[in-house]
Write a protein that holds these residues in place. Structure first.
Motif, PDB file in Angstrom:
ATOM      1  N   PHE A   1     -18.790 -94.798  57.746  1.00  0.00           N
ATOM      2  CA  PHE A   1     -18.924 -95.202  59.145  1.00  0.00           C
ATOM      3  C   PHE A   1     -20.396 -95.431  59.473  1.00  0.00           C
ATOM      4  O   PHE A   1     -21.287 -94.843  58.842  1.00  0.00           O
TER       5      PHE A   1
ATOM      6  N   ASP B   1     -11.159 -85.697  63.695  1.00  0.00           N
ATOM      7  CA  ASP B   1     -10.891 -87.130  63.558  1.00  0.00           C
ATOM      8  C   ASP B   1     -11.364 -87.700  62.229  1.00  0.00           C
ATOM      9  O   ASP B   1     -11.134 -88.883  61.922  1.00  0.00           O
TER      10      ASP B   1
ATOM     11  N   ARG C   1     -14.317 -88.428  61.144  1.00  0.00           N
ATOM     12  CA  ARG C   1     -15.375 -89.433  61.211  1.00  0.00           C
ATOM     13  C   ARG C   1     -16.778 -88.834  61.215  1.00  0.00           C
ATOM     14  O   ARG C   1     -17.760 -89.574  61.199  1.00  0.00           O
ATOM     15  N   ASP C   2     -16.882 -87.496  61.222  1.00  0.00           N
ATOM     16  CA  ASP C   2     -18.210 -86.880  61.290  1.00  0.00           C
ATOM     17  C   ASP C   2     -18.091 -85.404  60.965  1.00  0.00           C
ATOM     18  O   ASP C   2     -16.984 -84.863  60.820  1.00  0.00           O
TER      19      ASP C   2
ATOM     20  N   CYS D   1     -19.974 -84.058  54.330  1.00  0.00           N
ATOM     21  CA  CYS D   1     -20.544 -85.302  54.848  1.00  0.00           C
ATOM     22  C   CYS D   1     -21.959 -85.506  54.310  1.00  0.00           C
ATOM     23  O   CYS D   1     -22.690 -84.540  54.094  1.00  0.00           O
TER      24      CYS D   1
END
Length: 468
Positions: A335, A409, A411-412, A442
């Motif tokens: 992302f 989610d 995403r992070d 991450c």
């Protein structure tokens, strides 16, 4: 191949091997003490060595391929070597012709063998198609290669073949597509046929086939790296995997596809160069995107082209000499908060897709995030930004961060630790596992200062340790 031919080849090989051992014994040296790349065989002339290893001369081998006339019952000359009764993992194929300037075939073969372990060599066979129209050149080269690489020939790791000119289609009066000169059209058309015959010969030798040229360097343990790449593509319907960005160097195929590819090259031999036809073949087999592994495993070494001896300084700037040092890049989602320019998506910086990421208007606080599917113990990270074409589009100021506590989610992450800063657009750091208490979920690149230039992320390489 007829059974009688196979028995005669086996008997000839056994007799030659015993004679070779006797010669070495009389010299007072043992085989193990010899460098297999520098076998001298008691100072015998190369032609004599070739005669020893192939006492009956060039063997004629019938390859009953398919019903395309020019490939049907092609009779190859086996100039040196013998066919293994068992399929190997990998066949490496290259065609070679007389060059007006330069001669790189021995160096290419030496690189193939020297950069491979004994275990890797047992799973590999190298096939050289000596395809020059001059039979004297073919036999001269075969004699010298046999002299220098006798050890690999005796072990079934090297085959030298030739296809007689009588099986070639016409090379006169060809279509001058792209307004190419007649000489160039004739050269590239014959090259397509050279490779078509080589592919047809190699179709049953191994599970996979690697195409290279006769003027390349190889990365150390390239076979192991290819096996690792194949594992990453398990279950996918790929047609071509690429391990170099140059022409038709480092193209990998399933051997089951070789008969079709051979027919394809022969069918369109006068239309366009080989590397263009390979792209069309990939697309016809419904592989839309290039799957290229970085860094590259093969490097072009030749200074002079095989066509008219023109200078060719082509090099792969992504070549890495040690394939055992290739990154792991665990499966992940990517992302970014930056606007993406056209089709230069984040995955191109991290995965096997061709190209790179290109983001518009990076500002302080802009991020590029890699979210692992499974937590990973990271040991090393390397990030390269900018490109040769767009040298100003590199990261002026930024940091690399490792994150934990992946959000719901996906995403992070909620918690990040900064592990270092970018210097002149590049980040590389080892020993990262010592600074993190556990697995990482991450990896994030964060811009720390506004810049007017766009941002290219050329590649992101991540190494992990056992237990990931």
């Amino acid at each position: 191949m007829r059974c009688s031919l196979k028995r005669s080849l086996t008997a000839a090989l056994a007799a030659s091997f015993l004679l070779l051992l006797l010669l070495l014994f009389l010299q007072g040296g043992s085989w193990q003490e010899q460098d297999p790349l520098e076998v001298e065989l008691g100072g015998l002339a190369p032609a004599m060595v070739l005669q020893m290893l192939q006492p009956e001369g060039a063997q004629r081998i019938l390859r009953d391929t398919d019903d395309l006339s020019a490939l049907h019952n092609v009779s190859y000359h086996l100039l040196a070597g013998s066919l293994s009764p068992h399929k190997k993992f990998l066949a490496v194929g290259l065609a070679s012709v007389q060059r007006p300037r330069g001669y790189y075939l021995p160096a290419t073969l030496q690189s193939l063998f020297k950069q491979s372990t004994e275990e890797e060599l047992q799973e590999m066979v190298v096939v050289v198609h000596l395809a020059d129209a001059d039979p004297r050149w073919n036999m001269h080269v075969a004699a010298n290669i046999t002299h220098k690489f006798a050890h690999h020939i005796l072990l079934g790791q090297l085959l030298l073949i030739h296809t007689p000119q009588e099986f070639y289609p016409t090379l006169e009066g060809l279509k001058r597509n792209y307004n190419d000169p007649e000489e160039r059209v004739r050269f590239r058309s014959k090259q397509n046929v050279d490779y078509a015959f080589l592919l047809a010969f190699a179709a049953n030798l191994s599970s996979y086939y690697l195409m290279i040229e006769d003027d390349v360097w190889c990365a150390k343990s390239f076979l192991t790296a290819i096996r690792k790449a194949l594992a990453s593509q398990e279950g996918s319907n790929w047609a071509t995997l690429e391990f170099s960005k140059l022409g038709y160097i480092g193209k990998l195929y399933r051997s089951s596809d070789l008969p079709r590819l051979a027919r394809f090259l022969l069918l369109f031999y006068q239309e366009m160069p080989c590397d263009w036809l390979l792209v069309h073949f990939r697309l016809l087999l419904t592989q839309k995107d290039v799957i290229r592994f970085k860094p590259s495993l093969f490097q072009h070494m030749g200074l002079y082209s095989s066509f008219q001896g023109t200078i060719n300084r082509l090099e792969d700037d992504e070549f890495q000499a040690d394939a055992l040092d290739l990154p792991d890049n665990p499966p992940a989602a990517l992302f970014t908060s930056m606007s993406v320019f056209e089709n230069y998506k984040p995955l191109k910086a991290y995965g096997t897709a061709e190209g790179y990421f290109w983001g518009k208007d990076p500002a302080a606080g802009s991020v590029f995030s890699i979210i692992f599917h499974q937590p990973a113990r990271i040991t090393r990270v390397r990030v390269r930004t900018g490109s040769d074409e767009r040298q100003s589009d590199f990261l002026r100021a930024g940091v690399l961060e490792l994150g934990r506590q992946r959000q719901a989610d996906g995403r992070d992450c909620s918690a990040y630790t900064t592990v270092g800063t970018f210097e002149k657009g590049t980040f590389e750091q080892r020993g990262l596992e010592r600074g993190m208490p556990g697995p990482v979920e991450c990896v994030r690149i964060r811009v720390t200062r506004d810049q007017s230039e766009w941002l290219i992320i050329q590649s992101i390489d991540i190494w992990t340790t056992a237990g990931t």
